[in-house]
Design a protein around this motif. Structure first.
Motif, PDB file in Angstrom:
ATOM      1  N   TYR A 171      45.508  35.305  51.715  1.00 51.46           N
ATOM      2  CA  TYR A 171      45.941  35.092  50.327  1.00 51.46           C
ATOM      3  C   TYR A 171      46.960  36.151  49.945  1.00 51.46           C
ATOM      4  CZ  TYR A 171      45.479  34.508  45.252  1.00 51.46           C
ATOM      5  OH  TYR A 171      45.711  34.288  43.924  1.00 51.46           O
ATOM      6  N   ARG A 196      47.099  25.660  43.061  1.00 49.91           N
ATOM      7  CA  ARG A 196      45.669  25.417  43.228  1.00 49.91           C
ATOM      8  C   ARG A 196      45.003  25.522  41.857  1.00 49.91           C
ATOM      9  NH1 ARG A 196      41.407  29.027  43.985  1.00 49.91           N
ATOM     10  NH2 ARG A 196      43.019  30.620  43.966  1.00 49.91           N
ATOM     11  N   ASP A 227      35.536  36.501  47.838  1.00 45.28           N
ATOM     12  CA  ASP A 227      36.482  35.624  48.514  1.00 45.28           C
ATOM     13  C   ASP A 227      37.884  36.192  48.313  1.00 45.28           C
ATOM     14  OD1 ASP A 227      34.038  33.779  47.966  1.00 45.28           O
ATOM     15  OD2 ASP A 227      35.228  32.757  49.489  1.00 45.28           O
ATOM     16  N   ALA A 228      38.811  35.768  49.160  1.00 46.27           N
ATOM     17  CA  ALA A 228      40.132  36.407  49.175  1.00 46.27           C
ATOM     18  C   ALA A 228      41.020  35.947  48.031  1.00 46.27           C
ATOM     19  CB  ALA A 228      40.811  36.113  50.507  1.00 46.27           C
ATOM     20  N   TYR A 229      40.698  34.802  47.424  1.00 45.73           N
ATOM     21  CA  TYR A 229      41.599  34.200  46.450  1.00 45.73           C
ATOM     22  C   TYR A 229      40.970  34.213  45.057  1.00 45.73           C
ATOM     23  CZ  TYR A 229      38.363  30.577  47.891  1.00 45.73           C
ATOM     24  OH  TYR A 229      37.216  29.916  48.216  1.00 45.73           O
ATOM     25  N   THR A 230      41.817  34.209  44.035  1.00 47.29           N
ATOM     26  CA  THR A 230      41.307  34.166  42.671  1.00 47.29           C
ATOM     27  C   THR A 230      40.673  32.809  42.417  1.00 47.29           C
ATOM     28  OG1 THR A 230      43.365  33.290  41.779  1.00 47.29           O
ATOM     29  CG2 THR A 230      43.163  35.673  41.864  1.00 47.29           C
TER      30      THR A 230
END
Lengths: 189, 100, 384, 446
Positions: free
Chosen positions: B19, B71, C267-270
């Protein structure tokens, strides 16, 4: 002074020697080969293909080959090219000439990694013990190649035959990858 | 685990990606002309929306390319992925809107 | 006054506004139910052995309040000072932990270095057999005053205390807007149940801070990530303390119900999903099995996620904002529970006096403009 | 929540809620349920991830030799590195003293293969490095080396390493052992997303090269008979230069560089040849008593010279100036990653922590790394602290202890006595320059 240029110490010799045979899922270490990482703008890509003897593959995640030379698409401007060691010097010279003035990068990474093969009817299943990709022939056909993960190691995975994969792995991760594949293979030996 | 469609390699498991935070936060051409306030905002302030989010990913264990994605942070549904340097796809809702 | 968010920090803020500052005309607004966010989802560790003076001051202020909290609230929050042990696995860890131990000692915060054998004696299930481990245990830093508390009891205890003094706690009431007057100052909040006027609004909304602050046009140096945790089936008492290993990502204690309580990573993502992916929990279970092989046959019974808001330096913001009458308490990342009483106490002061308490004075938003960071993340490689 | 995490039991609850609200089940909505839906053992999750398969164990091409010669190893990131080479009856300190003196007096050999390496190639290579590092690169001539420092955009040191210019359009960049993946990721980020117009490409070559450091006044004498096509003389190959040629018939990039303060070389050879070349150098060095040394000795030798280690003297909060490296910053450069952040208010604070040396009043006392430093040890708790010890060793060549530290306003405190309060008593120290040995750098030329 001794010439040591033919004395090589492979990374995982002891593991290879001790490895049990299996016709369901054979694990073998492949002999050394020359590897170049090639990057460049389109003009350089064309010129490089001329030296190589065939065009670099432009389709994502596919390799092209001619005889003992192979070019793997690893990214939209990145290829891993492999060829026999005996051709390395002449090839590097010809490439340097052909690429002169064309924005590009050619780096010898022959000994950065080593190659293994997993073959037999259970080959995909063994690799899937550590690899998250769908390795069914539809999703990962013969001629496909890609960087991916095997457990906690990055590899380059290629399918050379319905029941044969090659794995290119950085030297210091080879021990881990070999052990992980052996662990997965235990029920088939 | 997310399945992310790399614009170059196609759908791959999240494990192969890294990410990269909010997308379209361009580094100023000449940072020395920025006030402390503006530089601080560039470094640290993020939209962090609830809903659609334009963000960066790198297919680090694949083709190695950075790319952008839209997303929905309330569902983790990917509305689109697109190449770095290209604008946000036309017709997509704004940040924080819902994707479906 | 309005407090946005009826989690532990928000309820504590309301409680101290009432008890310390005599301000009881307070509404605590909660979009879900009381203590239903991160307060009810965290792994309930309390410790204060942080490196920097600012952090040690803040977290130790909290530990001192924890020590008298059950008595103060007349409600058992089950604060158990069973000790938190942080394991070192390489020479860099040893150097870093000793830096913490020495700084803590001079700051009056207890923290001591243990050898690997002493670690095992303190926590008998711990494997220290180097021949079986990828990353042997080289020692550990132990804070004996640290421990655990009962998370929902903390929320209920503060809620009871605040409610008894006249604070209104309104559940199922989501804030949908922040209204400001012609001078820019706050005049109240729009909610899913109508407008509520107020001259001061304190935002204590954890993972949702960016969303609430955006209603007042404020961009924050925050990103919100899912943080996961899990518990095993309950078993008889076997695990006497809390063990953390930042290097191999393990975080474990045993609840009074008998479950092994295990904190996984973010987790790596927002995301606002409170969900997260399975490989994050798998990764921490790898580490648990490595450190405690006897738990390999324990079963994971439940796992879940919360949303944590993370600042660039992994230290919180407890401060006034660019909007008159608007205050914010956020950015606690993965470690907010431990600070609950201290956070509420100094935030109540900040709102009541319109100026920070000396303890939270360094925890401004402006530090991200000027570069006066309180970088616990850099100093410890990771903060919990 | 039941033992299925709500996956099936949820249906009963939905039915009850549906009745209570008078709405069909489909309008109630679902709770968040998560896999696995049956209680599953931790061991199932962990699977193969145990012992040597818990994380890859990365070993260098020379690992086998070190193991056979009694090395004790330490974990550095995923790597196993030789920490020291004890001989019969030696503890770590005795071994390290012996290894250090061997390098200072004659010659030592060290496996530096774990250093990260990145080949930066393309017509814009120098421009790219100008933007990524604080240093200027345009005028670095092919065949020369320069010590580079990289900042994050927030202005703090994130990595360092020696960079060699192999050709106008080709650089051999080295990084710290642990920083290699981070640096490559950061470089790719800027290159791909901020400056895609630059004609430059990055290739990791960490594992292509085995790196053998040969350090000490006799280093040149050991290597000279082994090389072909490389003139190792001081005139032909000064400090901070690189040449390509052969060693023992194997192609090499031979760096003249020193992290010890002595005359030194780093021999890069393709990885599979590392062991054989190492053994050939050891054999050639036997008449000089060549001594293998590990990371601990490397740490002591560089500390005697005041050279920092990123991650030890720095912790993500240090600027180049804080650690005495302001000289490396290209003054004429308009921009580089992190430059703007160095102009913020906090960076002008005279009480920033600065790198200094510390000498204990009792030369036998070795400070503990991580110990805190105060001005007034009689002050009540919480006691104001002004810094901490980052590196501390017994120095065999100096016959006393030395330490590096970062201290608030440290460079203005030279000669001042400060105190290190320990549980067993307070240790008095004098603030000194961080270079303890050969401050003029005369030994670099042997």
């Amino acid at each position: 002074m001794a010439d040591l240029s033919t004395m090589r110490t492979p990374a995982i010799e002891a593991l290879v020697t001790a490895s049990p045979a299996s016709h369901l899922a054979a694990l073998t270490a492949l002999p050394p080969r020359t590897r170049f990482s090639f990057r460049g703008r389109p003009a350089a890509v064309t010129a490089f293909g001329t030296v190589l003897g065939f065009d670099l593959p432009q389709v994502a995640c596919r390799f092209a080959e001619d005889g003992a030379r192979r070019a793997l698409w690893l990214g939209p401007d990145e290829w891993l090219v492999t060829l026999p060691d005996r051709e390395a010097t002449a090839f590097a010279g010809a490439a340097a000439t052909a690429l002169a003035g064309l924005p590009s990068s050619l780096v010898d990474v022959s000994q950065r990694s080593l190659a293994l093969a997993v073959s037999g009817p259970m080959a995909a299943r063994i690799i899937n013990a550590g690899c998250p990709l769908d390795l069914s022939p539809d999703a990962f056909p013969v001629g496909m190649c890609t960087r991916t993960l095997l457990g906690k190691a990055e590899i380059v995975l290629s399918r050379t035959d319905e029941a044969r994969f090659e794995i290119d792995v950085w030297r210091s991760f080879a021990d881990y990858v070999w052990r992980l594949l052996e662990e997965a293979r235990r029920e088939f030996v | 685990m997310l399945i992310i469609a790399c614009p170059y390699c196609g759908p791959r498991p999240e494990l192969e990606f890294r990410y990269g935070g909010e997308a379209h936060v361009a580094r100023p051409v000449d940072p020395s002309t920025l006030s402390d306030e503006d530089w601080g905002a560039f470094l640290y302030q993020r939209a962090n929306p609830r809903g659609l989010h334009a963000e960066r990913w790198r297919h680090v264990h694949g083709c190695g390319r950075f790319f952008n994605a839209l997303r929905d942070t309330t569902t983790d549904f990917f509305a689109a992925t697109y190449e770095t340097g290209t604008p946000r796809p036309a017709g997509t809702p704004a940040d924080g809107e819902t994707s479906r | 006054m309005i407090i946005v968010g009826a989690g532990g920090h928000g309820l504590a803020t309301a409680y101290y506004l009432a008890t310390v500052h005599g301000i009881t005309n307070v509404a605590v607004l909660e979009k879900g139910w009381l203590g239903g966010g991160n307060t009810g989802r965290n792994t309930t560790i309390v410790r204060s052995n942080y490196l920097f003076d600012e952090s040690a001051g803040l977290y130790d202020h909290a530990v001192k309040l924890w020590e008298g909290l059950s008595q103060e609230l007349n409600y058992n929050v089950m604060f158990s000072q069973r000790g938190v042990l942080m394991l070192a696995h390489n020479i860099h860890d040893v150097q870093s932990f000793k830096r913490h131990v020495h700084a803590n000692r001079l700051n009056g915060v207890d923290n001591e270095w243990l050898t690997a054998e002493e670690c095992r004696d303190f926590c008998p299930p711990l494997n220290i057999d180097a021949s079986t481990m990828r990353y042997p245990v080289l020692g550990g830093a132990l804070q004996r005053r640290a421990g655990t508390a009962r998370h929902d009891a903390v929320a209920w205890g503060y809620a009871r205390g605040a409610d008894a003094r006249g604070v209104d706690i309104i559940q199922n009431c989501a804030v949908t807007g922040i209204r400001r007057g012609p001078d820019g100052a706050v005049t109240g909040v729009e909610t899913s149940r109508g407008f509520i006027g107020a001259k001061k609004v304190g935002v204590v909304a954890a993972g949702n801070t960016s969303v609430v602050m955006a209603m007042a046009g404020q961009r924050m140096p925050l990103e919100s990530y899912p943080l996961q945790a899990l518990v095993s089936e309950p078993i008889k008492p076997i695990f006497p303390c809390v063990v953390m290993s930042n290097t191999i990502h393990a975080y474990i204690s045993q609840s009074d119900k008998g479950e092994l309580v295990i904190g996984a990573g973010t987790d790596a993502y927002t995301s606002y999903t409170q969900r997260g992916a399975l490989h994050i929990t798998t990764h921490t279970l790898d580490a648990i099995c490595e450190l405690f092989p006897m738990f390999r046959r324990m079963r994971m019974l439940r796992n879940w996620g919360g949303i944590v808001d993370v600042t660039p330096d992994r230290s919180p913001i407890i401060a006034k904002t660019g909007v008159s009458g608007l205050y914010v308490n956020c950015g606690w990342g993965t470690g907010g529970f431990k600070a609950t009483p201290g956070s509420g106490h100094v935030f109540a002061h900040t709102i009541a006096k319109d100026e920070p308490h000396p303890i939270n004075a360094p925890f401004t938003i402006d530090r991200f403009r000027d570069g006066f960071l309180i970088d616990e993340a850099a100093a410890a490689a990771v903060a919990h | 929540m039941a033992t299925d995490q709500g996956k099936t039991s949820n249906m009963n609850a939905l039915g009850i809620v549906s009745d209570a609200l008078g709405k069909p089940v489909t309008e109630i909505g679902l709770t968040t349920f998560r896999q696995p839906y049956t209680p599953t053992t931790f061991g199932i999750f962990a699977g193969h991830s145990r012992a040597d398969l818990f994380d890859p164990v990365r070993r260098t091409p020379i690992h086998g030799w070190a193991e056979a010669n009694g090395a004790v190893f330490e974990d550095v990131a995923l790597w196993k590195r030789a920490h020291y080479f004890p001989q019969a009856g030696e503890d770590m300190h005795a071994a390290v003293d012996r290894e250090c003196l061997a390098v200072r007096r004659s010659v030592g050999i060290f496996d530096a293969s774990t250093l990260g390496k990145i080949e930066v190639v393309g017509p814009d290579a120098a421009e790219f490095l100008n933007r990524m590092y604080v240093n200027p690169w345009s005028k670095l001539a092919p065949g020369r080396l320069r010590y580079g420092i990289m900042l994050r955009e927030d202005g703090f040191v994130t990595d360092d390493g020696v960079v060699g210019r192999m050709a106008d359009d080709r650089f051999h960049v080295t990084t710290t052992t642990g920083g290699a993946p981070r640096v490559l990721q950061m470089m790719e980020d800027y290159l791909q997303t901020e400056w895609p117009d630059l004609d430059v490409w990055l290739t990791s070559t960490t594992e292509q090269w085995a790196v053998i450091a040969v350090q000490g006044p006799n280093a040149r004498k050991v290597l000279e008979p082994l090389v072909e096509g490389i003139d190792l003389s001081a005139a032909a190959m000064p400090h901070m230069s690189v040449k390509e040629g052969r060693i023992c018939g194997v192609p090499t990039r031979l760096f003249r560089v020193s992290f010890t303060g002595e005359l030194g070389f780093e021999v890069n050879v393709p990885a599979d040849h590392g062991r054989a070349v190492w053994e050939a150098i050891v054999a050639a060095g036997a008449p000089f008593g060549i001594t293998p040394y590990g990371t601990e000795t490397m740490h002591v030798l560089r500390a005697e010279k005041g050279y920092i280690i990123v991650g030890q003297e720095t912790d993500g909060t240090a600027t180049p100036d804080d650690v005495g490296l302001a000289w490396a910053v290209g003054k004429a450069k308009n921009d580089f990653v992190g430059k703007r952040s160095l102009a913020r208010a906090s960076m002008a604070d005279p009480m920033r922590k600065q790198l200094v040396g510390l000498l204990t009043h009792d030369p036998k006392t070795v400070l503990e790394e991580g110990a805190q430093i105060v001005v007034d040890p009689a002050a009540p708790v919480p006691m104001p602290m002004v810094g901490h010890v980052t590196s501390s060793y017994h120095s065999a060549v100096l016959g006393r202890s030395i330490a590096l530290a970062v201290v608030k306003g440290g460079r203005a405190r030279m000669g001042e006595t400060l105190h290190v309060p320990m549980p067993g008593g307070t240790i008095a120290v004098t603030v000194t320059d961080p270079v303890f040995y050969d401050p003029k750098g005369e030994r670099l030329d042997g």
